[in-house]
Write a protein that holds these residues in place. Structure first.
Motif, PDB file in Angstrom:
ATOM      1  N   ASP A  20      -6.284  -4.496   1.967  1.00  0.00           N
ATOM      2  CA  ASP A  20      -6.017  -3.537   3.044  1.00  0.00           C
ATOM      3  C   ASP A  20      -4.862  -2.622   2.657  1.00  0.00           C
ATOM      4  O   ASP A  20      -4.921  -1.411   2.852  1.00  0.00           O
ATOM      5  N   GLU A  21      -3.801  -3.209   2.133  1.00  0.00           N
ATOM      6  CA  GLU A  21      -2.626  -2.418   1.746  1.00  0.00           C
ATOM      7  C   GLU A  21      -2.983  -1.416   0.661  1.00  0.00           C
ATOM      8  O   GLU A  21      -2.516  -0.268   0.686  1.00  0.00           O
ATOM      9  N   ALA A  22      -3.819  -1.805  -0.295  1.00  0.00           N
ATOM     10  CA  ALA A  22      -4.233  -0.892  -1.360  1.00  0.00           C
ATOM     11  C   ALA A  22      -5.037   0.273  -0.782  1.00  0.00           C
ATOM     12  O   ALA A  22      -4.850   1.435  -1.188  1.00  0.00           O
ATOM     13  N   LEU A  23      -5.921  -0.006   0.164  1.00  0.00           N
ATOM     14  CA  LEU A  23      -6.707   1.046   0.793  1.00  0.00           C
ATOM     15  C   LEU A  23      -5.802   1.986   1.584  1.00  0.00           C
ATOM     16  O   LEU A  23      -5.962   3.218   1.524  1.00  0.00           O
ATOM     17  N   ILE A  24      -4.839   1.442   2.308  1.00  0.00           N
ATOM     18  CA  ILE A  24      -3.895   2.266   3.072  1.00  0.00           C
ATOM     19  C   ILE A  24      -3.127   3.189   2.128  1.00  0.00           C
ATOM     20  O   ILE A  24      -2.980   4.385   2.384  1.00  0.00           O
ATOM     21  N   GLU A  25      -2.638   2.652   1.021  1.00  0.00           N
ATOM     22  CA  GLU A  25      -1.897   3.464   0.043  1.00  0.00           C
ATOM     23  C   GLU A  25      -2.780   4.560  -0.543  1.00  0.00           C
ATOM     24  O   GLU A  25      -2.331   5.698  -0.738  1.00  0.00           O
ATOM     25  N   GLU A  26      -4.052   4.243  -0.808  1.00  0.00           N
ATOM     26  CA  GLU A  26      -4.989   5.231  -1.342  1.00  0.00           C
ATOM     27  C   GLU A  26      -5.211   6.376  -0.346  1.00  0.00           C
ATOM     28  O   GLU A  26      -5.187   7.555  -0.718  1.00  0.00           O
TER      29      GLU A  26
END
Length: 171
Positions: A20-26
């Motif tokens: 989730d955090e990776a998607l948010i950062e993307e």
């Protein structure tokens, strides 16, 4: 930093996973500053309609024959064009129907049509992110005719009936 929630044993755990955090950062990396600002705004959806012309005294200038039909038109569910001019143009992340806000006719299908028009505009916007459609509903959907209303949250807490409060929350 990640928001936390209570979990068994009263321990705190993150609400998001590493994926989730990776998607948010993307998503944040691809948004422009203008799109990020739009995501943080929450205007009242009633402001999306064109304002009627005002007289020098500040009263709406309407033809003498225009009675309730004009009032209904001013509160009709928002159109795709109105939503594109507001939600889409400003890449809004959230909109609010403040106290007393309701489309005319005040029926579930009108609410659904309006929410769908706002959502389509959000998905057509450059950010392409879905819209959070909110309503001032402390007691339940009080603006929708014939909706079920609930006691205020503090009143529910004073009942000391945890099961009933959970049941109300699940509705």
């Amino acid at each position: 930093w990640a928001p936390v929630r209570a979990s068994p044993g009263n321990m705190a755990s993150p609400l998001t996973s590493a994926d989730d955090e990776a998607l948010i950062e993307e998503i944040l990396a691809r948004l422009t500053l203008r799109e990020k600002l739009g995501q943080m705004m929450q205007p009242d959806w009633r402001t999306f309609r064109s304002a009627p012309k005002l007289s020098e005294a500040g009263a709406a200038v309407l033809p003498a024959w225009a009675g309730s039909a004009v009032k209904r038109a001013l509160n009709a569910p928002l159109t795709d064009e109105q939503c594109d001019r507001s939600v889409g143009r400003h890449c809004l992340g959230s909109v609010l129907g403040g106290g007393g806000a309701c489309p005319t006719p005040n029926e579930p299908l009108a609410w659904q049509a309006q929410a769908a028009a706002m959502q389509r505009a959000a998905l057509r916007a450059s950010s392409g992110l879905p819209l959070l459609v909110c309503n001032d509903s402390v007691h339940g959907q009080a603006n929708l005719r014939d909706a079920t209303l609930f006691p205020h949250h503090i009143g529910q807490g004073c009942m000391r009936d945890e099961g009933l409060v959970e049941e109300l929350g699940a509705l």
